[in-house]
Scaffold this active site. Structure first.
Site, PDB file in Angstrom:
ATOM      1  N   GLY A 163     -48.591  28.650 -15.624  1.00  0.00           N
ATOM      2  CA  GLY A 163     -48.761  28.612 -16.901  1.00  0.00           C
ATOM      3  C   GLY A 163     -50.048  28.320 -17.343  1.00  0.00           C
ATOM      4  O   GLY A 163     -50.403  27.847 -18.727  1.00  0.00           O
ATOM      5  N   GLU A 273     -41.382  38.418 -10.904  1.00  0.00           N
ATOM      6  CA  GLU A 273     -40.857  38.069 -12.155  1.00  0.00           C
ATOM      7  C   GLU A 273     -40.918  39.242 -13.183  1.00  0.00           C
ATOM      8  O   GLU A 273     -42.057  40.165 -13.302  1.00  0.00           O
ATOM      9  CB  GLU A 273     -42.067  37.209 -12.671  1.00  0.00           C
ATOM     10  N   ARG A 295     -44.723  33.783  -2.029  1.00  0.00           N
ATOM     11  CA  ARG A 295     -44.201  32.719  -1.345  1.00  0.00           C
ATOM     12  C   ARG A 295     -43.162  32.011  -1.833  1.00  0.00           C
ATOM     13  O   ARG A 295     -42.143  32.582  -2.547  1.00  0.00           O
ATOM     14  CB  ARG A 295     -45.113  31.249  -1.816  1.00  0.00           C
TER      15      ARG A 295
END
Length: 309
Positions: A163, A273, A295
């Protein structure tokens, strides 16, 4: 039959428990501040790698490799955080004749830079968020790209994560200061001031897909996690299965995630994502590749709970 865990705390515990189930011995590392921590009691052996400061202990690749050699292990598991997405650790493992339990160096590097990752996805036929991912980083080029995409837009640090290095811009007059802020944060946190520009989807869902790939060119997905509830671009709640997602959408998203995984030559656990444009509802909502986490993730236990794996 024996691995070193280059991490601490909760993730070290999870790896130790998994290894015990598989009959694999574990070697732990710790800083002086973590001496006496619970995970050290469960490991078969443990080595101190330096003082309390992470930069002088858990982030010291040479000390981790030394501990692995003294501990007589065959592989290193980086967990998450610290060096988990560090290509240098993967390279150091290869040089020392150790297996890095994670993706190949090339995959870490390719997915670590957002603009390179998006270019790779476009080539593989995976849809990406409309935007500018070019090499020309001149202020006027980026401002022109933002106008062409149409406001609101997101400015994102190319090497960002967690973020950080993100700015939303609603008006052309605010673009300059926001660009300077994103660059400043990118340089301070990731040593990289390059950015990309994306269309900001005002009504969206953030859905990620857990993937696993082996070293024989095969990959599977273990369904999705909805992480739309966020604060400052950081996930607060993960929900699986994603509420309201149809079987067709689930299949399409899983297929796209596997395609992305194979395109980068990935190995091990990873997360792809997607951002879903739900401005016209979820029923036939288009979804776009955002990034891939190369990961294991903090959120992985949610997938463990729904899959029993």
């Amino acid at each position: 039959n024996r691995i070193l865990i280059a991490n601490r705390g909760e993730i070290a515990l999870r790896i130790i428990r998994a290894c015990r189930e598989l009959g694999i011995e574990t070697v732990a590392i710790y800083s002086e501040a973590d001496r006496g921590a619970h995970y050290l009691e469960l490991a078969d052996e443990a080595f101190c790698v330096g003082p309390a400061k992470s930069s002088e202990s858990y982030l010291k690749i040479d000390r981790i490799i030394s501990a692995a050699e003294v501990g007589n292990v065959q592989a290193i598991h980086p967990g998450y955080g610290f060096l988990s997405e560090n290509a240098e650790l993967a390279e150091a493992c290869a040089a020392a004749g150790l297996v890095f339990i994670g993706p190949p160096v090339e995959a870490i590097r390719a997915m670590g830079e957002k603009h390179a990752a998006k270019a790779l996805m476009i080539e593989a036929g995976v849809a990406v968020v409309p935007g500018y991912h070019g090499d020309d980083q001149a202020d006027e080029t980026l401002a022109a790209a933002a106008s062409e995409i149409g406001y609101p837009v997101l400015i994102k640090a190319t090497s960002g994560g967690g973020g950080k290095g993100i700015r939303r811009v609603d008006r052309p007059e605010d673009f300059g200061p926001a660009l300077a802020g994103a660059r400043r944060e990118g340089l301070a946190l990731f040593s990289d001031d390059r950015v990309l520009i994306e269309s900001y989807l005002e009504v969206s869902r953030h859905i990620e897909v857990q993937v696993f790939a082996d070293s024989h060119g095969q990959a599977v997905h273990l369904f999705e996690r909805d992480c739309s509830l966020q604060r400052r671009h950081q996930k607060v709640i993960e929900e699986a299965p994603a509420p309201g997602l149809s079987p067709e959408q689930r299949a399409a998203m899983g297929e796209a995630a596997v395609k992305a995984t194979l395109a980068v030559g990935y190995q091990g656990a990873g997360t792809v994502e997607f951002i879903v444009d739900v401005s016209n509802g979820l029923a036939a909502a288009p979804f776009y590749f955002m990034e891939m986490n190369t990961r294991l993730q903090v959120e992985h236990p949610v997938t463990e709970m729904i899959c029993g794996l």
